[in-house]
Design an enzyme around this catalytic site. Sequence first.
Site, mmCIF file in Angstrom:
data_model
loop_
_atom_site.group_PDB
_atom_site.id
_atom_site.type_symbol
_atom_site.label_atom_id
_atom_site.label_comp_id
_atom_site.label_asym_id
_atom_site.label_seq_id
_atom_site.Cartn_x
_atom_site.Cartn_y
_atom_site.Cartn_z
ATOM 1 N N ASP A 30 -104.126 9.123 -5.032
ATOM 2 C CA ASP A 30 -104.368 10.450 -4.931
ATOM 3 C C ASP A 30 -103.604 11.155 -6.297
ATOM 4 O OD1 ASP A 30 -104.749 13.019 -4.311
ATOM 5 O OD2 ASP A 30 -104.674 13.110 -2.422
ATOM 6 N N ALA A 54 -110.117 13.537 -12.535
ATOM 7 C CA ALA A 54 -109.014 14.875 -13.095
ATOM 8 C C ALA A 54 -109.712 16.428 -11.848
ATOM 9 C CB ALA A 54 -109.657 15.321 -14.409
ATOM 10 N N THR A 56 -111.480 18.736 -12.243
ATOM 11 C CA THR A 56 -112.659 18.789 -13.087
ATOM 12 C C THR A 56 -113.722 20.467 -13.219
ATOM 13 O OG1 THR A 56 -114.303 17.284 -12.476
ATOM 14 C CG2 THR A 56 -112.826 16.992 -14.279
ATOM 15 N N THR A 95 -110.107 17.104 -23.004
ATOM 16 C CA THR A 95 -111.445 17.999 -23.728
ATOM 17 C C THR A 95 -110.684 19.081 -24.626
ATOM 18 O OG1 THR A 95 -112.652 19.459 -22.190
ATOM 19 C CG2 THR A 95 -110.406 19.625 -21.855
ATOM 20 N N ASP A 96 -112.444 19.590 -25.079
ATOM 21 C CA ASP A 96 -112.015 20.414 -25.638
ATOM 22 C C ASP A 96 -111.699 21.898 -25.442
ATOM 23 O OD1 ASP A 96 -114.557 22.482 -26.187
ATOM 24 O OD2 ASP A 96 -114.808 21.100 -24.488
ATOM 25 N N TYR A 119 -107.916 26.050 -16.040
ATOM 26 C CA TYR A 119 -108.634 24.103 -16.107
ATOM 27 C C TYR A 119 -108.312 23.983 -17.829
ATOM 28 C CZ TYR A 119 -111.584 20.092 -17.476
ATOM 29 O OH TYR A 119 -111.469 19.266 -18.408
#
Length: 280
Positions: A30, A54, A56, A95-96, A119
């Site tokens: 976890d 992740a 998300t 991520t971008d 995020y």
Amino acid sequence: MILVFGKTGQVARELQRQADVVALGRAQADLSDPAACAAAIAAHAPTAVINAAAWTAVDAAEDHEAEAHVINADAPGAMARECAGRGIPFLHVSTDYVFAGDGDRPWRETDPVQPQNAYGRTKLAGEEAVRAAGGVHIILRTAWVFSSHGNNFVKTMLRLSETRDALSVVEDQVGCPTPAADITATLLALAPRLRDGQPGGTYHYGGQPFTSWAGFARETFAGAGRAVTVTGIATRDYPTPAARPLNSRLDCAKLATDFGITPPNWKAGLAAVLKELGHG
């Protein structure tokens, strides 16, 4: 043996399809318990570790940033430190959203980071924790991931098209739709290169050509044979709890230069996903 954190996400599922990996779901590791993630690495003694898990839920992170931070930053940091201590290559998907999302030039790895939502902040903190661990690693930033698995834009558009023949979709956000299958193939190609001593670092990998969400929707409906009219709208006309970047373009030249891996054609990936879903 490659150890994968994540079992049901898009990239995690593709990793299980494309390679003989050990994938750990929430029951086995976890991410809200970073120490348990480190212990799992110690127990399995893998040749490489890929973190494909992740938080998300971008909008939900606005009200749950602390929880998202544990999953997106503290857990990857714990994984990376365990890997560094054992000399195990660590590959981490990012991520971008770590960028401000303005302008229209594709983002390079060396550009300043300035996340605009919770995020993005938690994912940036995860990148920083991975780098700080000091081990051999690759941080692979990607965008607009889609596949036949889980929740993603393509599947949402197909679901909406079952009951609607016209949709309004944001057109001023432009980026890189990226097939999860291609992200997976890239991770699997990179892992042995790291084991062979090639330096890692931070890299971008996103689909080409650039398009808007509205353009992505039109291509999806065309490929699926769905007669749906898409009207492009501005981001301001579709407010969400979390700010979305207008510019999600990624410059992927560094990955091509260092590893010979070029960006995927997302339209080919879309055709494959639609075929798998029974459309086309």
